[in-house]
Design an enzyme around this catalytic site. Structure first.
Site, PDB file in Angstrom:
ATOM      1  CD  GLN A 267      -2.824   1.245   2.424  1.00  0.00           C
ATOM      2  OE1 GLN A 267      -2.580   0.566   3.418  1.00  0.00           O
ATOM      3  NE2 GLN A 267      -3.869   2.047   2.333  1.00  0.00           N
TER       4      GLN A 267
ATOM      5  CG  HIS B 206      -6.468   3.323  -2.804  1.00  0.00           C
ATOM      6  ND1 HIS B 206      -5.701   3.649  -1.705  1.00  0.00           N
ATOM      7  CD2 HIS B 206      -5.695   2.559  -3.584  1.00  0.00           C
ATOM      8  CE1 HIS B 206      -4.516   3.104  -1.828  1.00  0.00           C
ATOM      9  NE2 HIS B 206      -4.469   2.422  -2.947  1.00  0.00           N
TER      10      HIS B 206
HETATM   11  P1  5GP Z   1      -1.561   1.455  -3.529  1.00  0.00           P
HETATM   12  O1  5GP Z   1      -0.122   1.213  -3.914  1.00  0.00           O
HETATM   13  O2  5GP Z   1      -1.648   2.223  -2.243  1.00  0.00           O
HETATM   14  O3  5GP Z   1      -2.412   0.239  -3.578  1.00  0.00           O
HETATM   15  O4  5GP Z   1      -2.150   2.361  -4.679  1.00  0.00           O
HETATM   16  C1  5GP Z   1      -1.987   3.754  -4.724  1.00  0.00           C
HETATM   17  C2  5GP Z   1      -2.190   4.161  -6.134  1.00  0.00           C
HETATM   18  O5  5GP Z   1      -2.387   5.561  -6.176  1.00  0.00           O
HETATM   19  C3  5GP Z   1      -0.987   3.853  -7.045  1.00  0.00           C
HETATM   20  O6  5GP Z   1      -1.384   2.995  -8.094  1.00  0.00           O
HETATM   21  C4  5GP Z   1      -0.574   5.219  -7.557  1.00  0.00           C
HETATM   22  O7  5GP Z   1      -0.234   5.205  -8.914  1.00  0.00           O
HETATM   23  C5  5GP Z   1      -1.796   6.077  -7.317  1.00  0.00           C
HETATM   24  N1  5GP Z   1      -1.487   7.461  -7.057  1.00  0.00           N
HETATM   25  C6  5GP Z   1      -0.544   7.949  -6.215  1.00  0.00           C
HETATM   26  N2  5GP Z   1      -0.555   9.293  -6.213  1.00  0.00           N
HETATM   27  C7  5GP Z   1      -1.519   9.653  -7.092  1.00  0.00           C
HETATM   28  C8  5GP Z   1      -1.995  10.929  -7.536  1.00  0.00           C
HETATM   29  O8  5GP Z   1      -1.535  11.990  -7.130  1.00  0.00           O
HETATM   30  N3  5GP Z   1      -2.993  10.915  -8.446  1.00  0.00           N
HETATM   31  C9  5GP Z   1      -3.528   9.752  -8.937  1.00  0.00           C
HETATM   32  N4  5GP Z   1      -4.494   9.853  -9.845  1.00  0.00           N
HETATM   33  N5  5GP Z   1      -3.107   8.536  -8.537  1.00  0.00           N
HETATM   34  C10 5GP Z   1      -2.109   8.500  -7.632  1.00  0.00           C
END
Ligand code: 5GP
Ligand code: ZN
Length: 139
Positions: A95, A101
């Site tokens: 994460q 999300h």
């Molecule tokens: P996680 O790694 O926490 O499961 O997913 C977080 C996601 O958020 C990642 O796929 C990353 O690309 C996305 N993300 C991070 N910062 C931003 C941002 O500023 N805008 C958008 N649209 N996506 C983001």
């Protein structure tokens, strides 16, 4: 409560830009800025909750309706071979944003995507065009 240092709280508050797909009282859907495939989208809770343990169950339940709607739109527009719904909690699960999300990840046979994918910026114009195609279906 919203946290100004939290990038997803900032997107919800329109303090930071995003290619937004859909919104209701509980959640906001927008394009992932580091897409692993065309159409990669995120659904976030509007209320800041860090993970699956923190989010309120009724909010999570309502949020899943939007996850289904976005998945249907991604399926219709990009015609993938499959879709993964991914939701990560904690550093061991990779994460990277500590605001709840759910990922909608279109998949293709032999795309060789691994679960803990690395983040690579996408082409903004392509992400924007893909958002427009999805919005046309989501209304
Ligand atoms: P996680 O790694 O926490 O499961 O997913 C977080 C996601 O958020 C990642 O796929 C990353 O690309 C996305 N993300 C991070 N910062 C931003 C941002 O500023 N805008 C958008 N649209 N996506 C983001
Ligand atoms: Zn937040």
């Amino acid at each position: 409560m919203a946290f100004h240092h939290c990038i997803f709280c900032r997107i919800v508050a329109r303090d930071a830009p995003a290619y937004i797909l859909a919104e209701d009282g509980d959640c906001l859907a927008f394009m992932d800025i580091n897409p692993v495939a065309p159409g990669h989208a995120l659904i976030v809770a509007k209320q800041h909750a860090e993970n699956i343990f923190d989010i309120q169950a009724p909010v999570l339940q309502r949020l899943m309706g939007t996850v289904q709607r976005v998945a249907q739109a991604v399926n219709a527009v990009f015609l993938p071979d499959g879709i993964n719904i991914v939701q990560s909690n904690g550093p061991g699960a990779a994460q990277s944003v500590p605001h709840f999300h759910i990922h909608v990840v279109p998949r293709w046979q032999n795309d060789d995507l691994l679960m803990n994918w690395s983040l690579r910026p996408g082409e903004r114009s392509a992400i924007e065009a893909n958002a427009a195609r999805l919005r046309a279906i989501l209304g």
